[in-house]
Each structure stands twice: as C-alpha cells, then as structure tokens.
Design an enzyme around this catalytic site. Sequence first.
Site, PDB file in Angstrom:
ATOM      1  N   HIS A 137       0.824  -1.214   0.000  1.00 52.12           N
ATOM      2  CA  HIS A 137       0.000   0.000   0.000  1.00 52.12           C
ATOM      3  C   HIS A 137       0.856   1.261   0.000  1.00 52.12           C
ATOM      4  CE1 HIS A 137      -3.232   2.783   0.929  1.00 52.12           C
ATOM      5  NE2 HIS A 137      -4.099   1.797   0.811  1.00 52.12           N
TER       6      HIS A 137
ATOM      7  N   HIS B 287       9.508  14.251   9.073  1.00 52.07           N
ATOM      8  CA  HIS B 287      10.128  13.514  10.168  1.00 52.07           C
ATOM      9  C   HIS B 287      11.051  12.480   9.522  1.00 52.07           C
ATOM     10  CE1 HIS B 287      10.585  10.675  13.476  1.00 52.07           C
ATOM     11  NE2 HIS B 287      10.076  11.572  14.304  1.00 52.07           N
TER      12      HIS B 287
END
Length: 300
Positions: free
Chosen positions: A82, A168
Amino acid sequence: MAQIIESIPNISEGQRKDVIEACVDQIRTTAGCTLLDYSSDPAHNRTVITYIGDAKGVEEASVKLVKKAAELIDLTKHVGEHPRMGAVDVMPFLPVKDATTEDCIELSKVVGKRIAEEAGVPVFLYENSATRPERQNLVKIRKGQFEGMAEKVQEEDWEPDFGGRRIHPTAGVMAVGARPPLVAFNINLDTDDVELAKEIAKTIREKDGGFKCVKSMGFDVVAHGRQIAQVSCNMTNFEVTSLYTVTEKVRELAAAKGVKVLETELIGLCPMKALIETAQQYLNIEGFDYDKQVLENHIL
C-alpha cells in the site's frame, strides 16, 4: 457519552504484532475514547484502527497514537504493497452523534497542530479540512510517498499545513481531516495476474472515468497460502456507488479474462446501510425503504 466522533487512522505497520499492540494501547488507555476495531494486513503492511469518543477524548488518543507510531515505525525500513507517506499515514474524523462536520474540521486543525508540535510529524489537512483544492484528494497529497516527500514539501504548493517544509526522518508526514464515511473493500481474484487487477482497478475508479466515489488500485498479495491479485477499493460514498455495483463490475471484467472472483474483504468497520443496500440490490426488492423496513431502525 453524548457527543460521538469517530476516527479511523491507518498506521504503516501490519506485520509486527508488538508494534501494532503498542500503538493500539494508546487508544485503549485514553479516557473518553473507546476502541472499536483494528485490522492488520501483512501484505499491505498496514493496520486500520477505529475508535470513537467525544472531541477531547479523540484528540488525546490521536496525538498519543502518532507519538507512539513515530517512535516505533521507521519508514526507511518499511516495505508493503500500500502507498504510504507516514508512520500514521492518514487520520480522518467523522461526526457520528451530536457532532457536525464543522466540529470535525476544527478537531482536525487542533490535532494537526499538536501532532506537528508534540510528535514532530508535519501534517497536511485533507478532504473537508483542506486549505487548498488540490489537498482534498489524499492521493494527490501522498503522491511521491515517503521516499519523495522531503523534496515535494520544498515545492511552492506543497508546504504542510503544520510543521514546516520538512519531514520527520523516519515517520514522514501525514494527512489529517474531516470526511464522510468510507468503506475499505477488497476484491480478491482467483489468479496471480496482478496486471489484470491493475487494469480492472483503472476501469472502475472515478479518476479514470469509472464509477463515482470509487478509488481503486491493483495489488499482488498472499492469501490462502498463495499469491493472488487483489482489486483494493475505497468507497468514498456507498450511497452513490454501492458495494454490489463494484463487485458485479469486477466480476464481469474478470470473467471476460477467464478469471473468477475468489472472495471479498471488508477492512475495519462498515456502516450497516452499505451492506443492506447491497442485499437490496442483489435481491431486487421492489420499493425497498431502508428507514421503514429494517427492523433495527425501529429498536436501536
């Protein structure tokens, strides 16, 4: 619990049970919030978590979840079918009872700001919370995925709504927003021909001229101990295009290539009405009235 808001975040981990449980524990241990369900897919390497609560309870649980996921999930080492851009990839909010879409939009902004500040994960607002038209569609936000996101956020139109032009280093970025109910629905084919699944997905999805309110992709997954092809769908409004309609079309397209539908899968929770409307279409019930003829609507 008077007010009820639902959240259905997807985390980019579907294989390591200890990590999944540690993330789900953030929901279990939050006052004013109730865990309803969580479902993991090892091939997609993704887990869908469903919880409800009042705005404050959902806010706290959501921020805690992202902080824990950012601590435990490293996307530089993540592999799965995914697409993903964050350790928590997407976090939608839905009004259920005594709450409005506007309440969920406001909640998404509060949660997004806190996530950027407390977890260090930049946030895009999407769907009904989007600050720009191109950010309504999660697919457009996610394009480039984790690997391309550090470069993407430097582009003029793609600075995150919270957190600045950065990602991040291991948890990436994420999308937070208010949206209508969505049914995550997979159709598994009795073949390992993933190109067929991709062809069918392209035929049925809205962006390529298929059914309205249908997003779909073709994947290669493992089920029943063997490789199979899967048509993975997000039904963004099942009252516009039903599960029955999509399933029958996939069955027709697969049969044209000599392939059968093996089974279907629901990921997470599904509104009762979506299943009842599918049954009504299959049975061809004349003049069916969902509000008047469903027993549970009179007693629940």
